[in-house]
Design a protein around this motif. Structure first.
Motif, PDB file in Angstrom:
ATOM      1  N   LYS A 140       0.822  -1.215   0.000  1.00  0.00           N
ATOM      2  CA  LYS A 140       0.000   0.000   0.000  1.00  0.00           C
ATOM      3  C   LYS A 140       0.855   1.264   0.000  1.00  0.00           C
ATOM      4  CE  LYS A 140      -4.287  -1.472   2.308  1.00  0.00           C
ATOM      5  NZ  LYS A 140      -5.285  -0.692   1.566  1.00  0.00           N
ATOM      6  N   PHE A 141       2.045   1.180   0.627  1.00  0.00           N
ATOM      7  CA  PHE A 141       2.864   2.374   0.810  1.00  0.00           C
ATOM      8  C   PHE A 141       4.048   2.454  -0.157  1.00  0.00           C
ATOM      9  CE2 PHE A 141       0.676   1.823   4.888  1.00  0.00           C
ATOM     10  CZ  PHE A 141       0.119   3.084   5.036  1.00  0.00           C
ATOM     11  N   ASN A 142       4.056   1.584  -1.162  1.00  0.00           N
ATOM     12  CA  ASN A 142       5.045   1.677  -2.245  1.00  0.00           C
ATOM     13  C   ASN A 142       6.484   1.786  -1.724  1.00  0.00           C
ATOM     14  OD1 ASN A 142       5.934   1.889  -4.916  1.00  0.00           O
ATOM     15  ND2 ASN A 142       5.788   4.123  -4.903  1.00  0.00           N
ATOM     16  N   LEU A 143       6.874   0.838  -0.873  1.00  0.00           N
ATOM     17  CA  LEU A 143       8.206   0.893  -0.255  1.00  0.00           C
ATOM     18  C   LEU A 143       9.313   0.415  -1.196  1.00  0.00           C
ATOM     19  CD1 LEU A 143       7.392  -0.366   3.363  1.00  0.00           C
ATOM     20  CD2 LEU A 143       7.716   1.968   2.571  1.00  0.00           C
ATOM     21  N   GLY A 144       9.006  -0.589  -1.998  1.00  0.00           N
ATOM     22  CA  GLY A 144      10.001  -1.065  -2.958  1.00  0.00           C
ATOM     23  C   GLY A 144      11.102  -1.915  -2.370  1.00  0.00           C
ATOM     24  N   PHE A 145      10.908  -2.458  -1.154  1.00  0.00           N
ATOM     25  CA  PHE A 145      11.902  -3.346  -0.551  1.00  0.00           C
ATOM     26  C   PHE A 145      11.749  -4.763  -1.116  1.00  0.00           C
ATOM     27  CE2 PHE A 145      11.512  -0.430   3.282  1.00  0.00           C
ATOM     28  CZ  PHE A 145      12.741   0.175   3.065  1.00  0.00           C
ATOM     29  N   SER A 146      12.843  -5.488  -1.171  1.00  0.00           N
ATOM     30  CA  SER A 146      12.763  -6.907  -1.510  1.00  0.00           C
ATOM     31  C   SER A 146      12.078  -7.632  -0.354  1.00  0.00           C
ATOM     32  CB  SER A 146      14.162  -7.479  -1.739  1.00  0.00           C
ATOM     33  OG  SER A 146      14.900  -7.457  -0.521  1.00  0.00           O
TER      34      SER A 146
END
Length: 413
Positions: A163-169
């Motif tokens: 939801k928060f578009n973090l982009g972590f693996s």
């Protein structure tokens, strides 16, 4: 050779410093560093939405100053109160200013600060248990810290990373989440556990009342009631081993801050219900002095009628209480308290139809914050807590929200 500084990286470093520094539990140091960074990053433009929210705290501060002129409080307590009542204002403005339009993933920016403070906290927990020999709840918290709202926010944001578009693996997300969950648990703070549940419910949309959310909340209340019944009849010991002491704190929680009568001459009743005793004495003092409507201003103190060991010293008079509502009532009376309630309910304000997912998620976080602040102010002073850092997060989210609205308007135009 000209050296270029990346403003985004500088802002992130400053944000992390602001989040970490209150953890050292030295308010003078925290206030000084926050003030210096605030001045160094000062802006000239703030959103109307943010200024409306900030104005509640500014009005409370000014009311306390004006009311204080009618009393002869000691200058030391006047100066100290000025810094205390400026804390939420400073934190909110700092968080707003440390947002930068060039930050590609703002929530990722927030997560790194949370992981840093959680890692530091776990080092303190290790020291408390393995080196200092802490074996119960109170001793672990004495060495490692009593609570941290910011970490709980970040843990929830990580749980809903899509939801928060973090982009972590997936690997990094799990690793960060492990650190944050373990660290949050070892604060052993009841309010942090409640905060976690409230924010989860908020992000899921269950705090926006409809038929489905009412059903889920009813089931949750039922489960909590059953769980509390088990704890109550288990009858944990005050100084029990392991989690017994923590369960004892859960057992006394429903009356600890809500008792209307406390026997100050009976140590067990006084200790278990001390927060209620502060509230009772505040109301009694204001009523006796006929200052209930406007309060007693900057520098005012509550007389506890006996010396109480608080922090590292015995005190009979205190200027800052455990209850944020009572702090505002003492300084500014019912008038200031109404304004303070207004600041909380601004989080629930209905807005125009939101078509942006980031704006929707910020709104859900604000709703969760509003619900949590209603409780947090009663037992942990809300934004007025001396080690509070969630004001930084809220200020940052206001700036991010304003940036999204501006960007969408430009695209639309």
């Amino acid at each position: 050779m000209k050296i270029k500084f990346d403003k985004v990286i500088i802002n992130q470093i400053l944000f992390i410093i602001c989040v970490v520094i209150p953890f050292f539990n030295n308010y003078e140091l925290s206030f000084s560093i926050w003030s210096l960074i605030l001045i160094a990053t000062l802006r000239v433009n703030y959103s109307i939405d943010f200024l409306k929210y900030l104005s509640s705290f500014v009005i409370i501060f000014l009311l306390a100053i004006v009311t204080g002129f009618f009393f002869k409080h000691k200058i030391y307590y006047v100066i100290r109160d000025i810094t205390y009542l400026l804390k939420p204002i400073t934190g909110l403005v700092l968080g707003y200013q440390l947002f930068n339009e060039k930050i590609k993933k703002p929530f990722k920016f927030l997560v790194y600060a949370g992981v840093v403070i959680a890692s530091y906290h776990l080092i303190l927990v290790f020291y408390a248990i393995m080196i200092a020999g802490a074996t119960n709840v109170s001793s672990i918290r004495y060495y490692a810290g009593y609570f941290n709202d910011y970490e709980v926010y970040i843990a929830v944001i990580l749980i809903f990373s899509n939801k928060f578009n973090l982009g972590f693996s997936k690997r990094k997300k799990r690793f960060f989440l492990f650190i944050l969950i373990i660290s949050s648990f070892f604060y052993l703070a009841r309010t942090n556990f409640i905060q976690f549940v409230i924010l989860i419910l908020a992000i899921k949309g269950f705090l926006v009342l409809n038929k489905k959310s009412i059903t889920i909340l009813t089931v949750l209340i039922f489960v909590i009631s059953i769980s509390y019944t088990f704890v109550y009849y288990y009858n944990p010991k005050r100084k029990g081993k392991g989690l017994d002491e923590f369960l004892y704190k859960i057992k006394v929680a429903p009356i600890e801050a809500f008792s209307t009568k406390v026997n100050r001459h009976y140590w067990k009743d006084f200790h278990d219900n001390y927060r209620s005793y502060e509230n009772i004495r505040t109301i009694e003092q204001l009523s006796y002095n006929n200052t209930l409507f406007f309060g007693e201003g900057i520098g005012s103190q509550v007389d506890l009628k006996q010396e109480v060991f608080l922090g590292d010293m015995y005190l009979r008079k205190i200027s800052i209480l455990h209850n944020g509502y009572m702090v505002v009532l003492l300084k500014t009376g019912i008038l200031g308290l109404v304004i303070y309630f207004f600041s909380i309910f601004l989080f629930f304000k209905k807005e125009k139809k939101i078509n942006n997912s980031d704006l929707s998620n910020i709104k859900l976080l604000f709703i969760g914050t509003g619900v949590f602040l209603i409780l947090s102010n009663w037992v942990f002073m809300g934004f007025y807590n001396l080690v509070d850092t969630k004001s930084l997060l809220i200020g940052f989210l206001f700036a991010y929200k304003n940036n999204i609205i501006k960007r969408d308007k430009q695209i639309h135009d």
